[in-house]
Design an enzyme around this catalytic site. Structure first.
Site, PDB file in Angstrom:
ATOM      1  N   HIS A 124      -9.125  76.878  -1.995  1.00  0.00           N
ATOM      2  CA  HIS A 124      -9.779  75.958  -2.915  1.00  0.00           C
ATOM      3  C   HIS A 124     -11.241  76.319  -3.119  1.00  0.00           C
ATOM      4  O   HIS A 124     -11.834  77.075  -2.352  1.00  0.00           O
ATOM      5  CB  HIS A 124      -9.646  74.500  -2.419  1.00  0.00           C
ATOM      6  CG  HIS A 124     -10.621  74.138  -1.337  1.00  0.00           C
ATOM      7  ND1 HIS A 124     -11.855  73.597  -1.599  1.00  0.00           N
ATOM      8  CD2 HIS A 124     -10.537  74.255   0.004  1.00  0.00           C
ATOM      9  CE1 HIS A 124     -12.496  73.389  -0.463  1.00  0.00           C
ATOM     10  NE2 HIS A 124     -11.716  73.784   0.520  1.00  0.00           N
ATOM     11  N   CYS A 125     -11.783  75.777  -4.179  1.00  0.00           N
ATOM     12  CA  CYS A 125     -13.214  75.817  -4.450  1.00  0.00           C
ATOM     13  C   CYS A 125     -13.557  74.442  -5.006  1.00  0.00           C
ATOM     14  O   CYS A 125     -12.899  73.463  -4.655  1.00  0.00           O
ATOM     15  CB  CYS A 125     -13.586  76.981  -5.378  1.00  0.00           C
ATOM     16  SG  CYS A 125     -12.647  77.073  -6.915  1.00  0.00           S
TER      17      CYS A 125
END
EC number: 3.1.3.16
Length: 183
Positions: A124-125
């Site tokens: 994720h970011c």
């Protein structure tokens, strides 16, 4: 533009044209309708919300988290205490000038070790479309031996992703290193 025909049409030997063509291909992907999506068996791309939702992490059986937006202020591993989650953080900026390629091998190795041991990985970011997608595409190229176009085709129908142009250029360079020049 379908993936079958795209594989033949995109010439990665001209980086400027290739970035434009890859963006066109990426824009044919799925709209982002959820915080996290499985894009490869047991490999998920998500946003910051998905990484902080302990109930969703448990529901999906996530065992490993690769945070491509790690900072001392956001997404620290202590939030996963008592969850049996292995964490890796990469401080990356979603900027065309940021060299994400220095993280390709370490991220691919982390994902590969997790998947090889039967784990489930969330990469994720902040939004889940550029930094995280770039690392997943690099993993698919380095460890699953997919070309960049094949990797994009594998991901885009499961999650709408759009790495920034600098990241696309770095992925094109990786593709050339792995598979040689394209016809």
């Amino acid at each position: 533009m379908g993936c079958r025909s795209s594989i033949m049409e995109i010439d990665l030997s001209s980086p400027a044209l290739a970035v434009f063509e890859l963006e066109r291909l990426l824009f044919t992907g799925k709209a982002i309708l959820s915080h996290t999506d499985e894009v490869w068996p047991r490999l998920y791309i998500g946003d910051q919300h998905s990484a902080q939702n302990r109930a969703d992490l448990s529901m999906h059986g996530i065992t490993h988290i690769l945070n491509a937006a790690h900072s001392k202020y956001r997404g620290t591993p202590d939030m996963y205490e008592n969850m049996k989650i292995t964490y890796m953080g990469i401080e990356a900026h979603d900027s065309c000038d940021f060299d994400m390629s220095v993280n390709f091998q370490a991220a691919a190795d982390f994902i590969h070790r997790a998947l090889s041991s039967g784990g489930k990985v969330l990469v994720h970011c902040h939004v889940g479309v550029s930094r995280s997608a770039t690392l997943v595409l690099a993993y698919l190229m380095l460890r699953q031996h997919l070309t960049l176009v094949e990797a994009i085709c594998a991901v885009k129908d499961n999650r709408g992703v759009i790495p920034n142009r600098g990241f696309l250029r770095q992925l094109i360079k990786l593709d050339t290193q792995l598979f040689g020049t394209h016809p």
